[in-house]
Design an enzyme around this catalytic site. Structure first.
Site, short mmCIF file in Angstrom:
data_model
loop_
_atom_site.label_atom_id
_atom_site.label_comp_id
_atom_site.label_asym_id
_atom_site.label_seq_id
_atom_site.Cartn_x
_atom_site.Cartn_y
_atom_site.Cartn_z
N ARG A 95 -23.72 5.43 7.70
CA ARG A 95 -22.67 4.16 7.35
C ARG A 95 -22.82 3.48 8.65
O ARG A 95 -22.59 3.22 9.54
CB ARG A 95 -21.22 4.54 7.22
CG ARG A 95 -20.24 3.32 6.72
CD ARG A 95 -18.83 4.19 6.36
NE ARG A 95 -18.31 4.44 7.19
CZ ARG A 95 -16.68 5.69 7.34
NH1 ARG A 95 -16.69 5.39 6.15
NH2 ARG A 95 -16.23 5.31 8.81
N LYS B 242 -6.72 -5.46 15.66
CA LYS B 242 -6.18 -3.75 16.30
C LYS B 242 -6.02 -4.36 18.51
O LYS B 242 -5.57 -4.58 18.99
CB LYS B 242 -6.46 -2.49 16.56
CG LYS B 242 -6.34 -2.43 15.07
CD LYS B 242 -4.53 -1.64 14.66
CE LYS B 242 -4.35 -1.08 13.94
NZ LYS B 242 -2.83 -1.20 13.39
N LEU C 299 -13.09 9.82 5.45
CA LEU C 299 -13.55 11.60 5.27
C LEU C 299 -12.31 12.26 4.52
O LEU C 299 -12.49 12.53 3.12
CB LEU C 299 -14.25 11.82 6.30
CG LEU C 299 -14.82 13.11 6.10
CD1 LEU C 299 -16.36 13.51 5.03
CD2 LEU C 299 -15.19 14.30 7.09
N LEU D 271 -2.35 -3.99 7.33
CA LEU D 271 -3.82 -3.91 6.54
C LEU D 271 -4.57 -2.88 7.55
O LEU D 271 -5.28 -3.04 8.46
CB LEU D 271 -4.39 -5.16 5.58
CG LEU D 271 -3.53 -6.14 4.76
CD1 LEU D 271 -4.20 -7.25 4.69
CD2 LEU D 271 -3.29 -4.99 4.30
N ASN E 16 -8.06 10.15 14.63
CA ASN E 16 -8.24 10.42 13.37
C ASN E 16 -7.44 10.93 12.43
O ASN E 16 -7.11 12.70 11.98
CB ASN E 16 -9.42 10.58 13.20
CG ASN E 16 -10.78 9.99 12.92
OD1 ASN E 16 -10.44 9.80 14.30
ND2 ASN E 16 -11.32 9.52 11.92
N TYR F 142 -10.51 -6.08 10.84
CA TYR F 142 -9.40 -4.92 11.45
C TYR F 142 -9.59 -4.29 12.92
O TYR F 142 -8.53 -4.67 13.32
CB TYR F 142 -9.64 -3.71 10.37
CG TYR F 142 -8.97 -2.44 10.56
CD1 TYR F 142 -7.69 -2.34 10.44
CD2 TYR F 142 -9.30 -0.98 11.20
CE1 TYR F 142 -6.35 -1.26 11.14
CE2 TYR F 142 -8.73 -0.41 11.62
CZ TYR F 142 -7.09 -0.17 11.64
OH TYR F 142 -6.48 0.43 12.07
N SER G 140 -5.53 2.26 17.54
CA SER G 140 -6.93 3.03 17.51
C SER G 140 -7.75 3.00 18.00
O SER G 140 -8.11 1.84 18.94
CB SER G 140 -6.85 2.24 15.54
OG SER G 140 -8.21 2.68 15.13
N ASN H 217 0.81 -1.02 0.20
CA ASN H 217 -0.27 0.16 0.21
C ASN H 217 0.94 1.06 0.14
O ASN H 217 0.35 2.07 0.22
CB ASN H 217 -0.96 -0.03 1.44
CG ASN H 217 -1.83 1.39 1.28
OD1 ASN H 217 -2.54 0.77 0.21
ND2 ASN H 217 -2.39 1.39 1.91
N ASN I 137 -2.17 -11.22 7.66
CA ASN I 137 -1.79 -10.52 8.13
C ASN I 137 -1.19 -9.44 9.30
O ASN I 137 0.07 -9.51 9.30
CB ASN I 137 -2.27 -8.89 6.62
CG ASN I 137 -0.86 -8.37 5.54
OD1 ASN I 137 0.08 -8.65 5.37
ND2 ASN I 137 -1.02 -6.64 7.06
#
Ligand code: NAD
Ligand code: UD1
Length: 336
Positions: free
Chosen positions: A292, A153, A200, A83, A179, A149, A124, A35, A99
């Site tokens: 969302r 973490k 965003l 990832l 963020n 994901y 995070s 990435n 991963n």
């Protein structure tokens, strides 16, 4: 110190390499370039005046990590490799666990073999789930994650904590990022997500450079001042400096140290839209759409522990974040 930065050509990693070099450290990067691009090294060198040593290596391959440790005398690891696309993690959970979790287990194996006892880990705010306390302190109980994901973490925080318990002379520093947005003021490095962005600011950037027609604002019926989601946006350079500051703990007692890295200020989606428009004198077309799935209303940090213990606090305001994001977008994204 000689620092191994995993994922060092990525967005947060590249900015942190610059700050580590600025602080006088030597940097060795390994990244599998899944990435990011190797050309980021030229940019780090241009900004910081020193080129990190670089290995194309995949942390799922233990031998390639061993090679990096065997060829360098590493004092500490700053571990960004992973990832991070939430939606993709729902579609490809095995890949994400292999991963992020499998890769980190390999890293810890190699660190143990080579006697490296210090690690800083990119965690995070997602580990808090829908937070029980706002602003969120480090004591806030961990919440329910809504995707693989986020679960990686949480699992990795637990694994690293267990690892330190079993190896009490080790240092584990867990940094919970809020963020990150913005880019280095040079406009040379920044966030370059593949495909259509989830987050965003990268989405706004695609809209303003004409790659996407308009921003979809995910819901305006949350219990927030304007109904849109509130988050704690932090300039990536402030975040990068937080890593350098956290390494102060390496001269303290061994243990597990946990810090929120955020500004302590919550901005709504529409605050970001309007701040970006004002800072850059540009219009952002947007439409309000459905919420969302998995989103929460409000998430912002109490960063006072990092200030008390690391003397770290953020310096850059939202206007700077918006200006720096746009500068990078114009440089990097408009040519794609
Ligand atoms: P990024 O994708 O820009 O950087 C991650 C880097 O890791 C990439 O360069 C990628 O090529 C590399 N990588 C991935 N898998 C690898 C593997 N198996 N072996 C070697 N290299 C591998 O992401 P970022 O935004 O810089 O995030 C860095 C870290 O911070 C990640 O662990 C991410 O989960 C975490 N984080 C990011 C955010 C955010 O909003 N960007 C928020 C919280 C936490
Ligand atoms: C998301 C992830 C989180 C991850 C973090 C950093 C989810 C549920 N959470 O956090 O696990 O750690 O990114 O990678 O995906 N928004 C829009 N339109 C858009 C994009 C976002 O309105 O096109 C809104 C969101 O609803 C939210 C805010 O903007 O209110 C911030 O979204 P985003 O940048 O994706 O970050 P998070 O949801 O906080």
């Amino acid at each position: 110190m000689n620092i191994l930065v995993t994922g060092g050509t990525g967005y947060i990693g590249s900015h942190t390499c610059v700050e580590l070099i600025n602080a006088g450290h030597d940097v060795v990067i390994f990244d599998n370039l899944s990435n990011s691009k190797e050309s980021v090294l030229d940019r780090i060198e241009k900004i910081a005046g020193k080129r990190p040593k670089f290995y194309v290596a995949d942390m799922r391959d233990l031998d390639s990590i061993r090679k990096v440790f065997s060829e360098n005398s590493i004092d500490a690891v700053v571990h960004f490799a992973g990832l991070k696309a939430v939606g993709e993690s729902v579609a490809k959970p095995v890949e994400y666990y292999k991963n992020n979790v499998g890769g980190t287990l390999n890293l810890l194996t190699a660190m143990t073999e080579f006697g490296v006892k210090k690690i800083v880990f990119s965690s995070s705010a997602t580990v808090y789930g829908d937070p029980a306390i706002i602003p969120i302190t480090e004591d806030c109980p961990l919440g329910t994650t809504t995707n693989p994901y986020g679960e990686t973490k949480k699992m990795l925080e637990r694994i690293l904590t267990d690892f330190q318990k079993a190896n009490p002379d080790n240092y584990v520093i867990l940094l919970r990022y809020f963020n990150p947005i913005g880019a280095h003021e040079s406009g040379l490095i920044g966030d370059e997500p593949n495909g259509i962005p989830n987050n965003l600011m990268p989405y706004i950037l695609q809209v303003v450079v004409g790659k996407l027609p308009y921003l979809r604002v995910f819901g305006n019926d949350y219990d927030t001042p304007d109904g849109t989601g509130v988050r704690d946006y932090i300039h990536v350079v402030d975040l990068a400096k937080g890593h350098v500051a956290a390494m102060k703990k390496f001269s303290d007692e061994p243990g597990v140290y946990i810090y929120n890295l955020g500004t302590g200020i919550g901005y709504s989606v529409l605050d970001i839209v309007h701040a970006f428009e004002k800072a850059n004198n540009i219009n952002i077309p947007y439409q309000i759409v459905e919420r969302r799935p998995g989103d929460i209303a409000t998430n912002y940090s109490d960063p006072s522990k990092a200030f008390r213990e690391l003397s770290w606090k953020t310096e850059f305001d939202l206007e700077t974040m918006c200006k720096d994001s746009y500068r990078f977008a114009k440089n990097a994204l408009s040519g794609q």
